[in-house]
Design an enzyme around this catalytic site. Sequence first.
Site, PDB file in Angstrom:
ATOM      1  N   GLU A 253     -21.737   3.621 -36.681  1.00  0.00           N
ATOM      2  CA  GLU A 253     -21.418   5.100 -37.399  1.00  0.00           C
ATOM      3  C   GLU A 253     -20.987   6.347 -36.209  1.00  0.00           C
ATOM      4  O   GLU A 253     -21.621   6.932 -35.975  1.00  0.00           O
ATOM      5  CB  GLU A 253     -22.628   5.478 -37.992  1.00  0.00           C
ATOM      6  CG  GLU A 253     -23.177   4.464 -39.441  1.00  0.00           C
ATOM      7  CD  GLU A 253     -24.161   4.923 -40.017  1.00  0.00           C
ATOM      8  OE1 GLU A 253     -24.990   6.165 -39.690  1.00  0.00           O
ATOM      9  OE2 GLU A 253     -24.478   4.271 -41.137  1.00  0.00           O
ATOM     10  N   GLU A 358     -23.065  -3.091 -43.515  1.00  0.00           N
ATOM     11  CA  GLU A 358     -24.673  -2.366 -43.544  1.00  0.00           C
ATOM     12  C   GLU A 358     -24.667  -1.420 -45.031  1.00  0.00           C
ATOM     13  O   GLU A 358     -23.866  -0.831 -45.571  1.00  0.00           O
ATOM     14  CB  GLU A 358     -24.792  -1.223 -42.582  1.00  0.00           C
ATOM     15  CG  GLU A 358     -26.393  -0.768 -42.403  1.00  0.00           C
ATOM     16  CD  GLU A 358     -26.436   0.359 -41.665  1.00  0.00           C
ATOM     17  OE1 GLU A 358     -26.243   0.030 -40.394  1.00  0.00           O
ATOM     18  OE2 GLU A 358     -27.015   1.556 -41.706  1.00  0.00           O
TER      19      GLU A 358
END
Length: 515
Positions: A253, A358
Amino acid sequence: MIFIIGLLCQILSVTTGVDVPCAARFGDSGYVCVCNATYCDTLNYPSPPAGQFTHIFTSNHTPGFNSAQGPVGYHQNVLTDGEQYTTAIITVNTTEKFQKLKGIGGSFTDSFCLNMKNLSEAAGRNLLSSYFSSTGIEYKLGRVPIASSDFSTRTYTYDDTVGDTALKYFNLTEEDFLLKIPTIEAAKALSRHNLSLIGATWTSPSWTKTNKNFPPGYLQKEYYQYWAQYLIRFLDEYSKVGIDFWAVSAGNEPINPFIIGKMFDINSVLWMPMDHRKFVKDHLGPLLQASPHNTTKLITLDDARWYLLWWMDTVMRDPEVADYIDGVALHWYRDTQCPPDLLDQVFRQYNKFIIYTEACIIPRLDPGLTVDLGSWRRAEIYITDIIEVLNHWSVGFMDWNMALNTQGGPRYPPHGGTDSPIIVNASADEFYKNPMFYGLGHFSKFIAEGSYRVNSTSTLPAIKVLTTINPDGSTSVFLYNQGENNTNILINDINKRTAIRVNITARSMNTVVWW
């Protein structure tokens, strides 16, 4: 003695092929299946039945896995007049193949491993078997955080000694030796499949970052080569204990902290795509190719679909960088806010594999309880997203934590939490399989590495469909009925000239398999 008793159900299931049923208990909003040291439900992979199909189904009213068999009609069938208005036709064309699949999996976070370890040995083995053994849902993928993540009990890296650019003090930690490594080894021993692992970094040592801290900050350019060497060193150390990686991500991220702002307190390195491009081109790409891990795939982004097109258009602008990058990883959290056609566009333009690495339930996706035992709604969120992204070129889908405690943790920083397919109640030495577990399990059980997505269509919009052909010669049709009515289904395999009739209940997940 307790451990032996705890394995009796598993042994019976393997030797007899008879599935152990769900021990259902009503939770917060629906049913969970309860497991402990001496009991846990199982699902055997069906043997090819001559002239028969196998139908696996799950819903809010049928917890766990339920199954039935029926005859395969060996001809193209047509609807009778009475069926015209009550039947959805699923047309399957197995000659029109798309991407080759890797499968479904989850992450070996510190929190997952710790929660499993907090159970008795027998109950912990039942938990791991539920994911990886032949009587479980048979995960084929595993994501491994490189040092700490937001699901750890503390923040750490492998080299917190300031100025150690030579990696003299680089060391794996107790979390690796006591939690992640033994859990991965046990999962591999249980599995009859090749377990493909993806390593992912959260943060570099704080002394390498612009903010001199673990939360979001940029990596200083003078440490680009150091950080690349750090990642290779991680692969070296795990390889020494017999654990090798199919792929490695350059960072978890990298963009999300910009959007969330100060509330994003997770360990992180910020990357702009231009800087990431330079890091890959001049440091990580060449170093990985020159290392013993030169068959390990390098994946980019590891963030939300929101950023996909901008990120890829910037990073891939340099053809040398494009040569180093094998695939792009995505997280599901903003999938509903941008169209899946972006996946098609990026795949066709750049010819890099796409994989979802994820997913978990956060408040924005389903407000309410952090841990909502028995939530079928949360299973449906998984089911719809998996069908969507696999139908748009993703080669796999990975959940986040495989098991959390009853508060949805532990997490670091120690506030908040998330739900999980399995919730561990260590004080009772039992764990609860949420409907999310079974939603994921439909796909993980019946999609093997080497399966191909093939063309399939539904005449009824409420019936979402995904179809694969598998290395064992089977065809799997995954059907999610998001409507409020039970529906008759006619599956028409136009190549095998077979017809299958099933009835699927309202808001249910169904897998139909035949050979």
